[in-house]
Design a protein around this motif. Sequence first.
Motif, mmCIF file in Angstrom:
data_model
loop_
_atom_site.group_PDB
_atom_site.id
_atom_site.type_symbol
_atom_site.label_atom_id
_atom_site.label_comp_id
_atom_site.label_asym_id
_atom_site.label_seq_id
_atom_site.Cartn_x
_atom_site.Cartn_y
_atom_site.Cartn_z
ATOM 1 N N ALA A 30 5.466 2.145 0.879
ATOM 2 C CA ALA A 30 6.063 2.776 -0.334
ATOM 3 C C ALA A 30 5.542 4.291 0.058
ATOM 4 C CB ALA A 30 5.555 2.059 -1.638
ATOM 5 N N LYS A 31 4.354 4.396 0.162
ATOM 6 C CA LYS A 31 3.725 5.659 0.214
ATOM 7 C C LYS A 31 4.236 6.616 1.434
ATOM 8 C CE LYS A 31 -0.791 4.677 -1.425
ATOM 9 N NZ LYS A 31 -2.427 4.235 -1.066
ATOM 10 N N ALA A 32 4.576 5.799 2.460
ATOM 11 C CA ALA A 32 5.148 6.576 3.603
ATOM 12 C C ALA A 32 6.644 6.923 3.532
ATOM 13 C CB ALA A 32 5.314 5.588 4.875
ATOM 14 N N ILE A 33 7.238 6.215 2.489
ATOM 15 C CA ILE A 33 8.687 6.570 2.098
ATOM 16 C C ILE A 33 8.546 7.666 1.077
ATOM 17 C CG2 ILE A 33 10.502 5.625 0.940
ATOM 18 C CD1 ILE A 33 10.422 3.004 2.073
ATOM 19 N N GLY A 34 7.450 7.628 0.258
ATOM 20 C CA GLY A 34 7.222 8.808 -0.722
ATOM 21 C C GLY A 34 7.014 10.086 0.230
ATOM 22 N N ASP A 35 6.137 10.012 1.187
ATOM 23 C CA ASP A 35 6.006 11.135 2.266
ATOM 24 C C ASP A 35 7.119 11.815 2.733
ATOM 25 O OD1 ASP A 35 3.349 11.047 1.563
ATOM 26 O OD2 ASP A 35 2.967 10.141 3.350
ATOM 27 N N HIS A 36 8.054 10.593 3.067
ATOM 28 C CA HIS A 36 9.405 11.336 3.685
ATOM 29 C C HIS A 36 10.328 11.684 2.814
ATOM 30 C CE1 HIS A 36 12.831 10.907 6.296
ATOM 31 N NE2 HIS A 36 13.469 10.578 5.403
ATOM 32 N N LEU A 37 10.230 11.358 1.565
ATOM 33 C CA LEU A 37 11.138 12.012 0.519
ATOM 34 C C LEU A 37 10.580 13.100 0.070
ATOM 35 C CD1 LEU A 37 12.299 8.691 -1.231
ATOM 36 C CD2 LEU A 37 13.478 10.178 0.372
ATOM 37 N N GLY A 38 9.266 13.365 0.165
ATOM 38 C CA GLY A 38 8.459 14.490 -0.542
ATOM 39 C C GLY A 38 8.422 14.394 -2.094
ATOM 40 N N VAL A 39 7.949 13.086 -2.341
ATOM 41 C CA VAL A 39 7.903 12.907 -3.872
ATOM 42 C C VAL A 39 6.581 12.062 -3.966
ATOM 43 C CG1 VAL A 39 10.369 12.735 -4.348
ATOM 44 C CG2 VAL A 39 9.146 10.587 -3.735
ATOM 45 N N GLU A 40 5.946 12.039 -5.434
ATOM 46 C CA GLU A 40 4.809 11.148 -5.713
ATOM 47 C C GLU A 40 5.291 9.876 -5.918
ATOM 48 O OE1 GLU A 40 1.287 11.920 -6.464
ATOM 49 O OE2 GLU A 40 1.842 13.821 -5.271
ATOM 50 N N ILE A 41 4.498 8.936 -5.524
ATOM 51 C CA ILE A 41 4.734 7.571 -5.631
ATOM 52 C C ILE A 41 3.759 6.933 -6.922
ATOM 53 C CG2 ILE A 41 4.479 5.183 -4.906
ATOM 54 C CD1 ILE A 41 6.893 6.641 -3.842
ATOM 55 N N GLU A 42 4.277 6.377 -7.998
ATOM 56 C CA GLU A 42 3.464 5.780 -8.925
ATOM 57 C C GLU A 42 3.771 4.295 -8.955
ATOM 58 O OE1 GLU A 42 3.923 7.968 -12.845
ATOM 59 O OE2 GLU A 42 4.268 6.159 -13.423
ATOM 60 N N PHE A 43 2.752 3.587 -8.909
ATOM 61 C CA PHE A 43 3.023 2.298 -8.689
ATOM 62 C C PHE A 43 2.744 1.454 -9.973
ATOM 63 C CE2 PHE A 43 1.466 3.138 -4.269
ATOM 64 C CZ PHE A 43 2.550 2.375 -3.652
ATOM 65 N N HIS A 44 3.427 0.383 -10.361
ATOM 66 C CA HIS A 44 3.585 -0.402 -11.544
ATOM 67 C C HIS A 44 3.619 -1.585 -11.083
ATOM 68 C CE1 HIS A 44 5.275 2.734 -14.489
ATOM 69 N NE2 HIS A 44 5.586 3.461 -13.351
ATOM 70 N N CYS A 45 2.615 -2.283 -11.892
ATOM 71 C CA CYS A 45 2.384 -3.751 -11.595
ATOM 72 C C CYS A 45 3.347 -4.711 -12.305
ATOM 73 C CB CYS A 45 0.848 -4.141 -11.741
ATOM 74 S SG CYS A 45 -0.410 -3.316 -10.547
ATOM 75 N N GLN A 46 3.583 -5.598 -11.676
ATOM 76 C CA GLN A 46 4.897 -6.092 -12.326
ATOM 77 C C GLN A 46 4.932 -7.621 -11.912
ATOM 78 O OE1 GLN A 46 7.356 -5.812 -14.732
ATOM 79 N NE2 GLN A 46 7.773 -7.755 -14.667
ATOM 80 N N LYS A 47 4.814 -8.678 -12.848
ATOM 81 C CA LYS A 47 5.023 -9.989 -12.445
ATOM 82 C C LYS A 47 6.271 -10.375 -11.627
ATOM 83 C CE LYS A 47 1.892 -12.709 -15.301
ATOM 84 N NZ LYS A 47 1.958 -13.489 -16.432
#
Lengths: 231, 271
Positions: free
Chosen positions: B56-73
């Motif tokens: 997910a972080k690598a994809i964020g880097d590629h898109l040039g956006v911040e990644i914010e994680f949400h924990c979900q069941k």
Amino acid sequence: MTFDVFLILNSIPTMIEGLGITLKLLFLSTVIGLALAVVTLLMRLSGHWLLTWPAMFYIYIFRGTPILVQIFIIYHGLPQFEFIREGVLWPLLREPFGCCVVALSLNAGAYVSEILRGGVLGVDRGLHEAGKALGLSTPHRFIYITTPIAVRLAIPAYSNDFISMLKATALASTVTLMDMTGVARTIVAKTFAPYEIFIAAAIVYLCFTWTFQRGFGLLERYMSRYVKKDA
Amino acid sequence: MRRLLALATVAFAVATVTPQGPAAAETLRVGTECTYHPFNFRDENGELQGYDIDVAKAIGDHLGVEIEFHCQKWDGMIPALLANKFDLIVASMSITDQRKQKIDFSDPYRVSIGQFIGAKEKDLMFFNEDGSVNEAGFEGVKIGLQRATTYDNWIQARAPNAEVVRYDAIEALYLDLQNGRVDAIMTNPMKAYLKFLSQPEGAGFEVVGPQIEETEFFGIGVGVGLRKGNDELLSRINEGIRQVTEDGSLEVFARKHFPFTIHPQKWQGTE
């Protein structure tokens, strides 16, 4: 919910593939179990504590725990020990079939010995005394007087246990054996049709239960042929 | 007032057509479980770690956006995505036709694979030099696997002469392999590595033959999930996955946890 009657009929022939293992398990473990039961019974009746106590302990253990637990202990538990895996019994215990025969036989032995004991205790005291008066020795009295009557008395309860054993063989499917229930569970996992498949399995079991019930009924009638019928 | 509205409309239009995708926010919210070791989990410092997180972080880097994680069941994962609680699912979610009816999936960043595991000293030869199945190698060999799984289907199709022993629970499979009741087992190598091969009791055992990656048996694999209708974002994510596949990042991510790679050997665009 869709209910497919044809699936029931179609799955019965496949189910029959597992019948061989179910019946082999049943007959082997009831024969071995009966032998064990007779030995245990004689030990219990011996009156000597060195023989009575081990017999009672064995009966207590195997009547007091579920067959499933016994199968798991024998199948999964025993191979944890190096000496079992190196031992002479390993070729038997390596196979799931061997483990199930061992578990079911030991279980049958414990139950049936109690059933037989009930039969033996049901024999009228007067008959013993009559035998004694005729000068028969203790072994003779046991073989010629006690046994035939005890067997007759024990048959209804024994047939009950025999049918229980038929159903207990289904537990073999939990340790990878492809008995009738094992085959059924595999078909269910493929077809996602538990109702139809398990109903088909139940029909096959019922056919066998009926056959055995009839068989024991006839045997009981044969064994009771000298008994005066109460009106 | 009217002018302000017009301005807002223009701003909105610009925001939606800019190639940044969700650039209006500059962050992409990613839903994940946070409890699925080693793919998404918290380390002892409470930091999110794992293969999914790295991807997910690598994809964020590629898109040039911040990644914010949400924990979900897990059971609420797709509903939460549809309810706009987050924008992407990166949670080891396998691509299935059923899920595709609700959401879109990117190309796979992790494969669904099967592999054999057997005793080191047995010299099992299930495959030829060129990787094709060696049917003779299955002769008289007992293979343990879980009842009616994809592995069961594979072996019936590819090695019909093997003797298959079917189990209900995976733990019993490892136990009977150790006890010698079966000669080899067929299973998911990631699980087998974590629960068995990397443990003391798995010491005498190893993987036999290559990872089997036949999608008609095992499925396409694991992809990034997103709401339908975001085709622009989807194609950019796919481009990102292609990049991290080809530049070796996915291999680096996998080798943090496994001694082997877990992504498709060739980047494969979905249909």
